[in-house]
Scaffold this motif. Structure first.
Motif, PDB file in Angstrom:
ATOM      1  N   ILE A 193      -4.926  -8.165 -21.449  1.00 51.14           N
ATOM      2  CA  ILE A 193      -4.632  -6.755 -21.720  1.00 51.14           C
ATOM      3  C   ILE A 193      -5.377  -5.842 -20.754  1.00 51.14           C
ATOM      4  O   ILE A 193      -4.832  -4.823 -20.302  1.00 51.14           O
ATOM      5  CB  ILE A 193      -4.985  -6.418 -23.187  1.00 51.14           C
ATOM      6  N   THR A 194      -6.616  -6.204 -20.419  1.00 52.67           N
ATOM      7  CA  THR A 194      -7.409  -5.388 -19.495  1.00 52.67           C
ATOM      8  C   THR A 194      -6.732  -5.286 -18.138  1.00 52.67           C
ATOM      9  O   THR A 194      -6.624  -4.197 -17.559  1.00 52.67           O
ATOM     10  CB  THR A 194      -8.820  -5.980 -19.326  1.00 52.67           C
ATOM     11  N   TRP A 195      -6.261  -6.413 -17.622  1.00 47.78           N
ATOM     12  CA  TRP A 195      -5.586  -6.393 -16.323  1.00 47.78           C
ATOM     13  C   TRP A 195      -4.351  -5.495 -16.357  1.00 47.78           C
ATOM     14  O   TRP A 195      -4.120  -4.692 -15.453  1.00 47.78           O
ATOM     15  CB  TRP A 195      -5.178  -7.807 -15.904  1.00 47.78           C
ATOM     16  N   GLY A 196      -3.564  -5.633 -17.397  1.00 45.65           N
ATOM     17  CA  GLY A 196      -2.355  -4.818 -17.497  1.00 45.65           C
ATOM     18  C   GLY A 196      -2.653  -3.342 -17.651  1.00 45.65           C
ATOM     19  O   GLY A 196      -2.024  -2.493 -17.002  1.00 45.65           O
ATOM     20  N   LEU A 197      -3.630  -3.013 -18.487  1.00 48.56           N
ATOM     21  CA  LEU A 197      -3.958  -1.617 -18.736  1.00 48.56           C
ATOM     22  C   LEU A 197      -4.530  -0.932 -17.505  1.00 48.56           C
ATOM     23  O   LEU A 197      -4.168   0.208 -17.188  1.00 48.56           O
ATOM     24  CB  LEU A 197      -4.962  -1.510 -19.899  1.00 48.56           C
ATOM     25  N   VAL A 198      -5.430  -1.606 -16.792  1.00 47.87           N
ATOM     26  CA  VAL A 198      -6.065  -0.940 -15.652  1.00 47.87           C
ATOM     27  C   VAL A 198      -5.063  -0.702 -14.533  1.00 47.87           C
ATOM     28  O   VAL A 198      -5.095   0.327 -13.856  1.00 47.87           O
ATOM     29  CB  VAL A 198      -7.291  -1.748 -15.144  1.00 47.87           C
ATOM     30  N   VAL A 199      -4.135  -1.643 -14.326  1.00 43.57           N
ATOM     31  CA  VAL A 199      -3.097  -1.421 -13.320  1.00 43.57           C
ATOM     32  C   VAL A 199      -2.201  -0.260 -13.728  1.00 43.57           C
ATOM     33  O   VAL A 199      -1.876   0.612 -12.912  1.00 43.57           O
ATOM     34  CB  VAL A 199      -2.263  -2.701 -13.098  1.00 43.57           C
ATOM     35  N   MET A 200      -1.808  -0.217 -14.999  1.00 40.74           N
ATOM     36  CA  MET A 200      -0.967   0.870 -15.491  1.00 40.74           C
ATOM     37  C   MET A 200      -1.663   2.217 -15.286  1.00 40.74           C
ATOM     38  O   MET A 200      -1.052   3.180 -14.791  1.00 40.74           O
ATOM     39  CB  MET A 200      -0.654   0.674 -16.968  1.00 40.74           C
ATOM     40  N   TYR A 251      -0.489   5.412 -12.572  1.00 35.56           N
ATOM     41  CA  TYR A 251      -0.243   6.804 -12.930  1.00 35.56           C
ATOM     42  C   TYR A 251      -1.252   7.746 -12.279  1.00 35.56           C
ATOM     43  O   TYR A 251      -0.956   8.916 -12.042  1.00 35.56           O
ATOM     44  CB  TYR A 251      -0.278   6.966 -14.451  1.00 35.56           C
ATOM     45  N   ALA A 252      -2.448   7.253 -11.987  1.00 38.24           N
ATOM     46  CA  ALA A 252      -3.492   8.100 -11.404  1.00 38.24           C
ATOM     47  C   ALA A 252      -3.234   8.415  -9.936  1.00 38.24           C
ATOM     48  O   ALA A 252      -3.394   9.562  -9.503  1.00 38.24           O
ATOM     49  CB  ALA A 252      -4.860   7.438 -11.564  1.00 38.24           C
ATOM     50  N   VAL A 253      -2.819   7.421  -9.145  1.00 37.87           N
ATOM     51  CA  VAL A 253      -2.685   7.641  -7.704  1.00 37.87           C
ATOM     52  C   VAL A 253      -1.330   7.220  -7.150  1.00 37.87           C
ATOM     53  O   VAL A 253      -1.131   7.251  -5.933  1.00 37.87           O
ATOM     54  CB  VAL A 253      -3.806   6.907  -6.921  1.00 37.87           C
ATOM     55  N   GLY A 254      -0.386   6.846  -8.025  1.00 40.91           N
ATOM     56  CA  GLY A 254       0.931   6.429  -7.539  1.00 40.91           C
ATOM     57  C   GLY A 254       1.630   7.503  -6.734  1.00 40.91           C
ATOM     58  O   GLY A 254       2.339   7.216  -5.774  1.00 40.91           O
ATOM     59  N   HIS A 255       1.429   8.767  -7.094  1.00 42.13           N
ATOM     60  CA  HIS A 255       2.072   9.869  -6.389  1.00 42.13           C
ATOM     61  C   HIS A 255       1.390  10.186  -5.065  1.00 42.13           C
ATOM     62  O   HIS A 255       1.896  10.993  -4.291  1.00 42.13           O
ATOM     63  CB  HIS A 255       2.060  11.120  -7.280  1.00 42.13           C
ATOM     64  N   ILE A 256       0.251   9.552  -4.799  1.00 43.82           N
ATOM     65  CA  ILE A 256      -0.475   9.783  -3.545  1.00 43.82           C
ATOM     66  C   ILE A 256      -0.233   8.654  -2.553  1.00 43.82           C
ATOM     67  O   ILE A 256       0.183   8.888  -1.418  1.00 43.82           O
ATOM     68  CB  ILE A 256      -1.993   9.934  -3.814  1.00 43.82           C
ATOM     69  N   SER A 257      -0.501   7.430  -2.976  1.00 47.07           N
ATOM     70  CA  SER A 257      -0.416   6.296  -2.051  1.00 47.07           C
ATOM     71  C   SER A 257       0.716   5.335  -2.367  1.00 47.07           C
ATOM     72  O   SER A 257       0.995   4.432  -1.570  1.00 47.07           O
ATOM     73  CB  SER A 257      -1.738   5.515  -2.067  1.00 47.07           C
ATOM     74  N   THR A 296      21.508   8.975  -6.848  1.00 46.81           N
ATOM     75  CA  THR A 296      20.406   9.715  -6.236  1.00 46.81           C
ATOM     76  C   THR A 296      19.611  10.516  -7.251  1.00 46.81           C
ATOM     77  O   THR A 296      18.650  11.192  -6.891  1.00 46.81           O
ATOM     78  CB  THR A 296      20.917  10.677  -5.151  1.00 46.81           C
ATOM     79  N   LYS A 297      19.999  10.477  -8.530  1.00 46.29           N
ATOM     80  CA  LYS A 297      19.209  11.134  -9.558  1.00 46.29           C
ATOM     81  C   LYS A 297      17.931  10.341  -9.777  1.00 46.29           C
ATOM     82  O   LYS A 297      17.962   9.131  -9.894  1.00 46.29           O
ATOM     83  CB  LYS A 297      19.991  11.206 -10.869  1.00 46.29           C
ATOM     84  N   SER A 298      16.797  11.015  -9.853  1.00 42.91           N
ATOM     85  CA  SER A 298      15.529  10.316 -10.049  1.00 42.91           C
ATOM     86  C   SER A 298      14.526  11.220 -10.722  1.00 42.91           C
ATOM     87  O   SER A 298      14.627  12.433 -10.671  1.00 42.91           O
ATOM     88  CB  SER A 298      14.964   9.829  -8.708  1.00 42.91           C
ATOM     89  N   GLY A 299      13.516  10.600 -11.333  1.00 45.97           N
ATOM     90  CA  GLY A 299      12.445  11.330 -11.988  1.00 45.97           C
ATOM     91  C   GLY A 299      11.387  11.754 -10.997  1.00 45.97           C
ATOM     92  O   GLY A 299      11.406  11.369  -9.832  1.00 45.97           O
ATOM     93  N   SER A 300      10.409  12.511 -11.465  1.00 42.95           N
ATOM     94  CA  SER A 300       9.366  13.035 -10.592  1.00 42.95           C
ATOM     95  C   SER A 300       8.538  11.928  -9.966  1.00 42.95           C
ATOM     96  O   SER A 300       8.188  11.974  -8.791  1.00 42.95           O
ATOM     97  CB  SER A 300       8.451  13.984 -11.383  1.00 42.95           C
ATOM     98  N   PHE A 301       8.220  10.890 -10.758  1.00 47.44           N
ATOM     99  CA  PHE A 301       7.411   9.801 -10.223  1.00 47.44           C
ATOM    100  C   PHE A 301       8.149   9.081  -9.117  1.00 47.44           C
ATOM    101  O   PHE A 301       7.593   8.749  -8.075  1.00 47.44           O
ATOM    102  CB  PHE A 301       7.053   8.825 -11.343  1.00 47.44           C
TER     103      PHE A 301
END
Length: 270
Positions: free
Chosen positions: A72-79, A83-89, A255-260
């Motif tokens: 669970i730790t591995w899955g949670l930290v990746v998740m 969300y923390a830096v996916g929009h950056i890198s 071509t419809k997509s969400g913000s992420f």
């Protein structure tokens, strides 16, 4: 030939303009974005390894986490870090994923060495921090080593990495997917993979995840499995998803997509 004061003023202005242009070049938007993405990959990989490997080390030393807790730790930290830096890198945190994106032209080839180096540095920093804080003995190794034969773990690393890249390709590169669920989908996939392959291969799926602890604790047993297996698996996973990517839907629908998803597309196009 004498130079007039007006001409001298023009020369000075031209010189200052040239200096300004050079300064703009050094601090261009592209360079700034690359630096931001590099920092995001280092920080993101650091916390993925710190939390994931930390749970492994703490469980071996104190027995208070348990195997399900590690999964669970591995899955949670990746998740969380997606969300923390996916929009950056783009939140790769994994050289195998970065290389696969580049192969399929969804990531700039020239940025691959920088990303891979950033991910390895993040992993080594996290591993060194855990080593200094927890002072683990060799028996508390928090890296990955084959529990059985190298070939058995090699096959499992290919399969688990295949599934991981298949899911990433679906939620992060396909405009038909619900982009906001990317972090949950990727984190859940890692949790499932660790449950299945963790007791045998360690379920690395990530060369940086295995290389950092191996370097810090000088344990290179079966390291080739975790450097080669994930790259093969992610390549195959990306290849298979590309076979089913095409659709006959109208362009306005696909071509419809969400913000992420839009932010991921921008990062991959830079």
């Amino acid at each position: 030939m004498a130079t007039s004061p007006a001409a001298e003023h023009v020369d000075e202005e031209n010189a200052r303009g040239e200096e300004t242009r050079q300064g703009d070049c050094l601090s261009s938007t592209g360079v700034v974005r690359l630096i931001q993405k590099t920092i995001a990959e280092v920080v993101g990989t650091f916390f993925v390894i710190f939390a994931g490997c930390g749970s492994v080390a703490v469980n071996k030393m104190y027995g208070s986490v348990s195997f399900p807790g590690i999964c669970i730790t591995w899955g949670l930290v990746v998740m969380v870090m997606v969300y923390a830096v996916g929009h950056i890198s783009g939140a790769h945190f994994n050289p195998a994923v970065t290389i696969t994106f580049a192969i399929f032209r969804r990531f700039p080839l020239k940025e691959v060495p920088i990303y891979v180096l950033s991910q390895i540095c993040g992993s080594m920093l996290a591993s060194f921090t855990l080593y200094e804080v927890l002072s683990p003995k060799p028996a508390h190794f928090f890296g990955t080593t084959p529990a059985g034969s190298d070939m058995q773990s090699f096959v499992l690393e290919i399969i688990t990495s295949f599934l991981l890249m298949f899911v990433i390709s679906g939620v992060a590169t396909d405009n038909r997917a619900i982009g906001e669920l990317a972090g949950i989908a990727v984190g859940s996939t890692i949790t499932l993979n660790v449950f299945v392959a963790g007791p045998i291969s360690g379920a690395s799926m990530n060369p940086a995840r295995s290389l950092g602890p191996a370097i810090v604790m000088h344990n290179y047993k079966g390291i080739w499995v975790y450097l080669v297996g994930p790259i093969i698996g992610t390549f195959l996973g990306g290849s298979v998803y590309n076979l089913i990517r095409f659709t006959d839907k109208p362009l306005r629908e696909i071509t419809k997509s969400g913000s992420f998803l839009k932010s991921m597309s921008r990062n991959n196009s830079l």
